[in-house]
Write a protein that holds these residues in place. Structure first.
Motif, PDB file in Angstrom:
ATOM      1  N   SER A 101       9.276 -43.995 -20.753  1.00 17.69           N
ATOM      2  CA  SER A 101       9.280 -42.533 -20.724  1.00 17.69           C
ATOM      3  C   SER A 101       9.946 -42.009 -19.465  1.00 17.69           C
ATOM      4  CB  SER A 101       7.841 -42.001 -20.768  1.00 17.69           C
ATOM      5  OG  SER A 101       7.129 -42.585 -21.825  1.00 17.69           O
ATOM      6  N   PHE A 102      10.741 -40.955 -19.645  1.00 15.61           N
ATOM      7  CA  PHE A 102      11.387 -40.273 -18.534  1.00 15.61           C
ATOM      8  C   PHE A 102      10.907 -38.826 -18.553  1.00 15.61           C
ATOM      9  CE2 PHE A 102      14.116 -43.707 -19.860  1.00 15.61           C
ATOM     10  CZ  PHE A 102      14.440 -44.313 -18.655  1.00 15.61           C
ATOM     11  N   ILE A 103      10.452 -38.343 -17.392  1.00 17.39           N
ATOM     12  CA  ILE A 103       9.883 -36.991 -17.365  1.00 17.39           C
ATOM     13  C   ILE A 103      10.573 -36.134 -16.311  1.00 17.39           C
ATOM     14  CG2 ILE A 103       7.763 -35.640 -17.220  1.00 17.39           C
ATOM     15  CD1 ILE A 103       6.180 -38.100 -17.908  1.00 17.39           C
ATOM     16  N   GLU A 104      11.259 -35.076 -16.779  1.00 15.57           N
ATOM     17  CA  GLU A 104      11.837 -34.084 -15.867  1.00 15.57           C
ATOM     18  C   GLU A 104      10.777 -33.026 -15.562  1.00 15.57           C
ATOM     19  OE1 GLU A 104      15.755 -32.498 -16.801  1.00 15.57           O
ATOM     20  OE2 GLU A 104      16.026 -34.068 -18.294  1.00 15.57           O
ATOM     21  N   TRP A 105      10.816 -32.454 -14.363  1.00 14.67           N
ATOM     22  CA  TRP A 105       9.810 -31.474 -13.919  1.00 14.67           C
ATOM     23  C   TRP A 105       8.410 -32.024 -14.187  1.00 14.67           C
ATOM     24  CZ3 TRP A 105      12.039 -27.925 -11.029  1.00 14.67           C
ATOM     25  CH2 TRP A 105      13.373 -27.579 -11.299  1.00 14.67           C
ATOM     26  N   PRO A 106       8.077 -33.159 -13.555  1.00 13.06           N
ATOM     27  CA  PRO A 106       6.866 -33.885 -13.940  1.00 13.06           C
ATOM     28  C   PRO A 106       5.563 -33.355 -13.347  1.00 13.06           C
ATOM     29  CG  PRO A 106       8.000 -35.068 -12.204  1.00 13.06           C
ATOM     30  CD  PRO A 106       8.860 -33.878 -12.552  1.00 13.06           C
ATOM     31  N   ALA A 107       5.628 -32.363 -12.454  1.00  9.35           N
ATOM     32  CA  ALA A 107       4.421 -31.966 -11.710  1.00  9.35           C
ATOM     33  C   ALA A 107       3.219 -31.734 -12.623  1.00  9.35           C
ATOM     34  CB  ALA A 107       4.701 -30.731 -10.867  1.00  9.35           C
ATOM     35  N   ALA A 108       3.444 -31.032 -13.729  1.00  2.00           N
ATOM     36  CA  ALA A 108       2.328 -30.687 -14.608  1.00  2.00           C
ATOM     37  C   ALA A 108       1.702 -31.921 -15.250  1.00  2.00           C
ATOM     38  CB  ALA A 108       2.806 -29.722 -15.696  1.00  2.00           C
ATOM     39  N   ALA A 109       2.494 -32.963 -15.397  1.00  4.57           N
ATOM     40  CA  ALA A 109       2.001 -34.156 -16.087  1.00  4.57           C
ATOM     41  C   ALA A 109       1.329 -35.151 -15.152  1.00  4.57           C
ATOM     42  CB  ALA A 109       3.157 -34.855 -16.803  1.00  4.57           C
ATOM     43  N   GLU A 110       1.689 -35.071 -13.876  1.00  2.00           N
ATOM     44  CA  GLU A 110       1.248 -36.126 -12.954  1.00  2.00           C
ATOM     45  C   GLU A 110      -0.247 -36.399 -12.979  1.00  2.00           C
ATOM     46  OE1 GLU A 110       2.783 -37.178  -9.242  1.00  2.00           O
ATOM     47  OE2 GLU A 110       4.525 -35.839  -9.439  1.00  2.00           O
ATOM     48  N   PRO A 111      -1.085 -35.338 -12.970  1.00  2.00           N
ATOM     49  CA  PRO A 111      -2.526 -35.628 -12.954  1.00  2.00           C
ATOM     50  C   PRO A 111      -3.005 -36.351 -14.212  1.00  2.00           C
ATOM     51  CG  PRO A 111      -2.089 -33.307 -12.449  1.00  2.00           C
ATOM     52  CD  PRO A 111      -0.798 -33.905 -12.916  1.00  2.00           C
ATOM     53  N   LEU A 112      -2.237 -36.276 -15.279  1.00  3.00           N
ATOM     54  CA  LEU A 112      -2.676 -36.869 -16.552  1.00  3.00           C
ATOM     55  C   LEU A 112      -2.109 -38.266 -16.783  1.00  3.00           C
ATOM     56  CD1 LEU A 112      -2.193 -33.771 -18.886  1.00  3.00           C
ATOM     57  CD2 LEU A 112      -4.308 -34.583 -17.854  1.00  3.00           C
ATOM     58  N   LEU A 113      -1.186 -38.678 -15.934  1.00  2.90           N
ATOM     59  CA  LEU A 113      -0.522 -39.953 -16.176  1.00  2.90           C
ATOM     60  C   LEU A 113      -1.309 -41.094 -15.557  1.00  2.90           C
ATOM     61  CD1 LEU A 113       3.134 -38.833 -15.465  1.00  2.90           C
ATOM     62  CD2 LEU A 113       2.205 -39.532 -17.695  1.00  2.90           C
ATOM     63  N   GLU A 114      -1.573 -42.111 -16.354  1.00  2.77           N
ATOM     64  CA  GLU A 114      -2.309 -43.258 -15.834  1.00  2.77           C
ATOM     65  C   GLU A 114      -1.388 -44.168 -15.052  1.00  2.77           C
ATOM     66  OE1 GLU A 114      -4.314 -45.129 -19.121  1.00  2.77           O
ATOM     67  OE2 GLU A 114      -5.194 -43.183 -19.636  1.00  2.77           O
ATOM     68  N   ARG A 115      -0.120 -44.120 -15.414  1.00  2.00           N
ATOM     69  CA  ARG A 115       0.802 -45.054 -14.791  1.00  2.00           C
ATOM     70  C   ARG A 115       2.117 -44.353 -14.468  1.00  2.00           C
ATOM     71  NH1 ARG A 115       2.936 -50.479 -17.799  1.00  2.00           N
ATOM     72  NH2 ARG A 115       4.412 -51.138 -16.208  1.00  2.00           N
ATOM     73  N   ILE A 116       2.539 -44.465 -13.238  1.00  2.00           N
ATOM     74  CA  ILE A 116       3.854 -43.956 -12.846  1.00  2.00           C
ATOM     75  C   ILE A 116       4.603 -45.137 -12.255  1.00  2.00           C
ATOM     76  CG2 ILE A 116       5.116 -42.409 -11.294  1.00  2.00           C
ATOM     77  CD1 ILE A 116       2.609 -40.533 -11.468  1.00  2.00           C
ATOM     78  N   THR A 117       5.686 -45.522 -12.897  1.00  2.00           N
ATOM     79  CA  THR A 117       6.394 -46.736 -12.495  1.00  2.00           C
ATOM     80  C   THR A 117       7.353 -46.461 -11.353  1.00  2.00           C
ATOM     81  OG1 THR A 117       6.401 -47.358 -14.821  1.00  2.00           O
ATOM     82  CG2 THR A 117       7.843 -48.604 -13.359  1.00  2.00           C
ATOM     83  N   ARG A 118       7.982 -45.290 -11.440  1.00  2.00           N
ATOM     84  CA  ARG A 118       9.125 -45.068 -10.572  1.00  2.00           C
ATOM     85  C   ARG A 118       9.350 -43.584 -10.402  1.00  2.00           C
ATOM     86  NH1 ARG A 118      13.316 -49.484 -10.364  1.00  2.00           N
ATOM     87  NH2 ARG A 118      14.748 -48.629  -8.818  1.00  2.00           N
TER      88      ARG A 118
END
Ligand code: ADP
Ligand code: MG
Length: 134
Positions: A101-118
């Motif tokens: 998955s690639f996420i642009e403007w990710p701020a809103a998603a960050e608290p919900l993501l269990e894993r951030i690779t890069r």
């Protein structure tokens, strides 16, 4: 790593190189101003992951899914200021254990993501030049 590119094609190539290091379950956050080249880099990465259909900016939905050698998701959360107030399951169709998955403007998603690779950050560096931290 920091790369400096002079064209959209060069930024796509950076995306393609990045893709070689990614696999199922990986989540890549892509930050930078409007027009920095986030979608361009993701287009190259999607190609690198075997996506052959055109990769375009999501406009009427928060994301697109593509099938490459793995499922590839591209989200743009520009319009989602606070995802917590939205349906938390909103990401579930896109961010899965099988997909990259690639996420642009990710701020809103960050608290919900269990894993951030890069994290990738793209900056304007004058004219067609861009500086890319990845
Ligand atoms: P974003 O998704 O960050 O808003 P886009 O990838 O949609 O940005 O658009 C970037 C624009 O800048 C495109 O029109 C692209 O052709 C242009 N461009 C010019 N030089 C570069 C470069 N070095 N890297 C990426 N895009 C570039
Ligand atoms: Mg974009």
């Amino acid at each position: 790593m920091t790369a400096r590119t002079r064209s959209a094609a060069e930024t796509e190539a950076v995306g393609e190189r990045l893709a070689a290091e990614l696999g199922p379950g990986d989540v890549v956050l892509v930050s930078g101003e409007l027009g920095a080249g986030k979608t361009t880099l993701i287009r190259g990465a999607a190609r690198g992951l075997g996506v052959t259909e055109p990769v375009t900016s999501p406009t009427f939905t928060i994301g697109h899914t593509y099938s490459g050698r793995v499922p590839v998701s591209h989200l743009d959360l520009y319009r989602l200021a606070e995802l917590e107030q939205e349906d938390p399951a909103l990401l579930d169709d896109y961010v899965t254990p099988r997909s990259v998955s690639f996420i642009e403007w990710p701020a809103a998603a960050e608290p919900l993501l269990e894993r951030i690779t890069r994290r990738v950050e793209i900056r304007h560096a004058g004219g067609d030049e861009r500086e890319i931290d990845s």
